[in-house]
Design a protein around this motif. Sequence first.
Motif, PDB file in Angstrom:
ATOM      1  N   GLY A  46      -8.537  12.509  39.630  1.00  0.00           N
ATOM      2  CA  GLY A  46      -8.423  11.483  40.670  1.00  0.00           C
ATOM      3  C   GLY A  46      -9.268  11.689  41.918  1.00  0.00           C
ATOM      4  N   TYR A  47      -9.955  12.831  42.030  1.00  0.00           N
ATOM      5  CA  TYR A  47     -10.814  13.048  43.207  1.00  0.00           C
ATOM      6  C   TYR A  47     -12.245  13.210  42.730  1.00  0.00           C
ATOM      7  N   GLU A  48     -13.131  12.359  43.259  1.00  0.00           N
ATOM      8  CA  GLU A  48     -14.539  12.446  42.872  1.00  0.00           C
ATOM      9  C   GLU A  48     -15.220  13.446  43.800  1.00  0.00           C
ATOM     10  N   ALA A  49     -15.866  14.444  43.220  1.00  0.00           N
ATOM     11  CA  ALA A  49     -16.680  15.407  43.972  1.00  0.00           C
ATOM     12  C   ALA A  49     -15.975  15.933  45.212  1.00  0.00           C
ATOM     13  N   MET A  50     -14.741  16.364  45.035  1.00  0.00           N
ATOM     14  CA  MET A  50     -13.988  16.814  46.213  1.00  0.00           C
ATOM     15  C   MET A  50     -14.696  17.946  46.934  1.00  0.00           C
ATOM     16  N   GLU A  51     -15.270  18.892  46.164  1.00  0.00           N
ATOM     17  CA  GLU A  51     -15.880  20.039  46.840  1.00  0.00           C
ATOM     18  C   GLU A  51     -17.066  19.602  47.691  1.00  0.00           C
ATOM     19  N   ALA A  52     -17.864  18.655  47.190  1.00  0.00           N
ATOM     20  CA  ALA A  52     -19.030  18.197  47.957  1.00  0.00           C
ATOM     21  C   ALA A  52     -18.571  17.482  49.231  1.00  0.00           C
ATOM     22  N   LYS A  53     -17.520  16.698  49.121  1.00  0.00           N
ATOM     23  CA  LYS A  53     -17.039  15.970  50.305  1.00  0.00           C
ATOM     24  C   LYS A  53     -16.487  16.956  51.338  1.00  0.00           C
ATOM     25  N   LEU A  54     -15.779  17.983  50.861  1.00  0.00           N
ATOM     26  CA  LEU A  54     -15.228  18.952  51.809  1.00  0.00           C
ATOM     27  C   LEU A  54     -16.338  19.771  52.466  1.00  0.00           C
ATOM     28  N   VAL A  55     -17.361  20.113  51.687  1.00  0.00           N
ATOM     29  CA  VAL A  55     -18.491  20.867  52.262  1.00  0.00           C
ATOM     30  C   VAL A  55     -19.159  20.016  53.340  1.00  0.00           C
ATOM     31  N   ARG A 101     -17.535  -0.217  42.926  1.00  0.00           N
ATOM     32  CA  ARG A 101     -16.784   0.815  43.620  1.00  0.00           C
ATOM     33  C   ARG A 101     -15.714   1.457  42.722  1.00  0.00           C
ATOM     34  N   VAL A 102     -16.062   1.659  41.466  1.00  0.00           N
ATOM     35  CA  VAL A 102     -15.146   2.358  40.554  1.00  0.00           C
ATOM     36  C   VAL A 102     -15.403   3.856  40.725  1.00  0.00           C
ATOM     37  N   PRO A 103     -14.374   4.652  40.986  1.00  0.00           N
ATOM     38  CA  PRO A 103     -14.616   6.083  41.188  1.00  0.00           C
ATOM     39  C   PRO A 103     -14.970   6.770  39.871  1.00  0.00           C
ATOM     40  N   ARG A 104     -15.878   7.732  39.945  1.00  0.00           N
ATOM     41  CA  ARG A 104     -16.251   8.481  38.738  1.00  0.00           C
ATOM     42  C   ARG A 104     -15.307   9.658  38.596  1.00  0.00           C
ATOM     43  N   VAL A 105     -14.111   9.365  38.132  1.00  0.00           N
ATOM     44  CA  VAL A 105     -13.102  10.414  37.952  1.00  0.00           C
ATOM     45  C   VAL A 105     -12.669  10.416  36.494  1.00  0.00           C
ATOM     46  N   ARG A 106     -11.973  11.499  36.123  1.00  0.00           N
ATOM     47  CA  ARG A 106     -11.663  11.683  34.711  1.00  0.00           C
ATOM     48  C   ARG A 106     -10.763  10.585  34.141  1.00  0.00           C
ATOM     49  N   ASP A 107      -9.787  10.119  34.936  1.00  0.00           N
ATOM     50  CA  ASP A 107      -8.897   9.072  34.427  1.00  0.00           C
ATOM     51  C   ASP A 107      -9.677   7.790  34.121  1.00  0.00           C
ATOM     52  N   VAL A 108     -10.686   7.499  34.903  1.00  0.00           N
ATOM     53  CA  VAL A 108     -11.501   6.307  34.636  1.00  0.00           C
ATOM     54  C   VAL A 108     -12.262   6.505  33.321  1.00  0.00           C
ATOM     55  N   GLU A 109     -12.764   7.718  33.094  1.00  0.00           N
ATOM     56  CA  GLU A 109     -13.474   7.986  31.827  1.00  0.00           C
ATOM     57  C   GLU A 109     -12.507   7.857  30.649  1.00  0.00           C
ATOM     58  N   THR A 110     -11.271   8.315  30.840  1.00  0.00           N
ATOM     59  CA  THR A 110     -10.276   8.189  29.765  1.00  0.00           C
ATOM     60  C   THR A 110     -10.007   6.710  29.486  1.00  0.00           C
ATOM     61  N   MET A 111      -9.863   5.926  30.526  1.00  0.00           N
ATOM     62  CA  MET A 111      -9.603   4.491  30.334  1.00  0.00           C
ATOM     63  C   MET A 111     -10.814   3.826  29.680  1.00  0.00           C
ATOM     64  N   ARG A 112     -12.027   4.251  30.039  1.00  0.00           N
ATOM     65  CA  ARG A 112     -13.226   3.678  29.402  1.00  0.00           C
ATOM     66  C   ARG A 112     -13.233   3.990  27.908  1.00  0.00           C
ATOM     67  N   ARG A 113     -12.826   5.219  27.565  1.00  0.00           N
ATOM     68  CA  ARG A 113     -12.782   5.590  26.136  1.00  0.00           C
ATOM     69  C   ARG A 113     -11.775   4.729  25.405  1.00  0.00           C
ATOM     70  N   LEU A 114     -10.614   4.518  26.043  1.00  0.00           N
ATOM     71  CA  LEU A 114      -9.583   3.694  25.420  1.00  0.00           C
ATOM     72  C   LEU A 114     -10.081   2.253  25.240  1.00  0.00           C
ATOM     73  N   LEU A 115     -10.744   1.727  26.258  1.00  0.00           N
ATOM     74  CA  LEU A 115     -11.254   0.352  26.170  1.00  0.00           C
ATOM     75  C   LEU A 115     -12.328   0.232  25.090  1.00  0.00           C
ATOM     76  N   ALA A 116     -13.173   1.244  24.983  1.00  0.00           N
ATOM     77  CA  ALA A 116     -14.214   1.206  23.953  1.00  0.00           C
ATOM     78  C   ALA A 116     -13.551   1.165  22.574  1.00  0.00           C
ATOM     79  N   HIS A 117     -12.493   1.957  22.407  1.00  0.00           N
ATOM     80  CA  HIS A 117     -11.732   1.977  21.157  1.00  0.00           C
ATOM     81  C   HIS A 117     -11.152   0.581  20.870  1.00  0.00           C
TER      82      HIS A 117
END
Length: 409
Positions: free
Chosen positions: A383-392, A28-44
Amino acid sequence: MRAGGAKNAALPALAAALLSDAPLRLERVPRVRDVETMRRLLAHLGRPSDWRDGALELGAGGVASPDDAPYELVKTMRASVLVLGPLVARRGHGRVSLPGGCAIGVRPIDQHLAGLEALGAEVRLDHGYVDVAAPRLTGARFRFAMPTVTGTENLLMAAALARGTTVLDNCAREPEVVDLARLLTAMGARIEGAGGATITIEGVSSLGAARHAVIPDRIEGGTYLIGAALTRGDVLLDDCLPGDLAPLLGELERAGAEVAVEGRSVRVRRDGPLAPLEVATAPHPGFPTDLQAQLMTLLTQAEGVSTLHETVFENRFQHVAELARMGADIRVEGHVARIHGPAALAGAEVMATDLRASASLVLAGLAAEGETYVDRIYHLDRGYEAMEAKLVALGAAVERLAARAASAP
Ligand code: EPU
């Protein structure tokens, strides 16, 4: 609808992977940009991760790797500082670029550093970096000058591997802190009192493999519930933790929305008029600062004058000027905003300045007459995953546009 996993619980959970070389599976990890940034940092830092069946998996680590968080990553995400505690605790050394200012205020990390020093670490500032070293941290008693969420998390992770007992006072009590303590406990840490002001950690010599499901995002879920109250809508939020949403639900009820909690679902509806509110943000269990902007949009539609007092951050009213461009009548004096409602909102071109401010502008667009263009939505994607799809899916007319050529600079 369902909210994704909490961004602010997923980020420390990823940082916790640095405390061990054993495999870790985070669900249940959200696919948001901050998570991708943290993944990049962890990979480093030598802990790469892969998405597998909707979860993030980190295999066994142990390869020699750098122990620094470079400026390019920290400047886009302050939560990068969460790697400091684990690096010092596990590798004896960590170096993180100082985060500096951000759109919502100065936000120093002095409490993170004072806490690590209390555990015996040596802290040096050097060329914009903070360099922290300790051959082995030693348990101690430390009192935070104010409850800090990531500060508490950093110290929890550091103390988990320290020699002896650590007692932390005046801790942040946010559900995300409790979730991190749950993960650390699953990895073998000995922690008592998370969720209260005092947390006791009995250091262990190593931590092991774990599997952990991140809690649902109360801020994301809360944003959609505010949307229901704003638009005279009806939203059923499934699979959430209503207790974590209680500070918001109380205010929505006071404003005149109908709130029904059943097990792990919350339904918010509104038919009647909206009453004005007086709300002050505060550390949990107070009203969360991360919902202040969204609540402000709601209060533009209340019949009367509302006040919103921001007590957590010194500069978190940047959405006010943009809401005003849409017709809201809001006056700010210091840390207090007075919202005169109801205001007829009109669609406009507005600009997002930070993550939660962007959400408040999207909400305003839902309530406004005509079309609203929200620019710089990369803030939203943090911080919001697919906000437009959820709102639609909830019945709104929202579209993500490729950068518009005619957009003003
Ligand atoms: N503070 C200090 N010194 C410190 C630490 C904090 O003075 O060493 C001050 C801050 O400047 C602020 C207050 O203490 O005035 C509280 O800040 P805190 O440290 O709790 O904030 P944070 O840990 O940096 C987290 C969330 C924020 C959320 C705040 C408050 C994460 C990754 N971030 O930040 O989330 O607003 O707690 O609840 O957990 C967001 O998601 O949009 C967001 C900004």
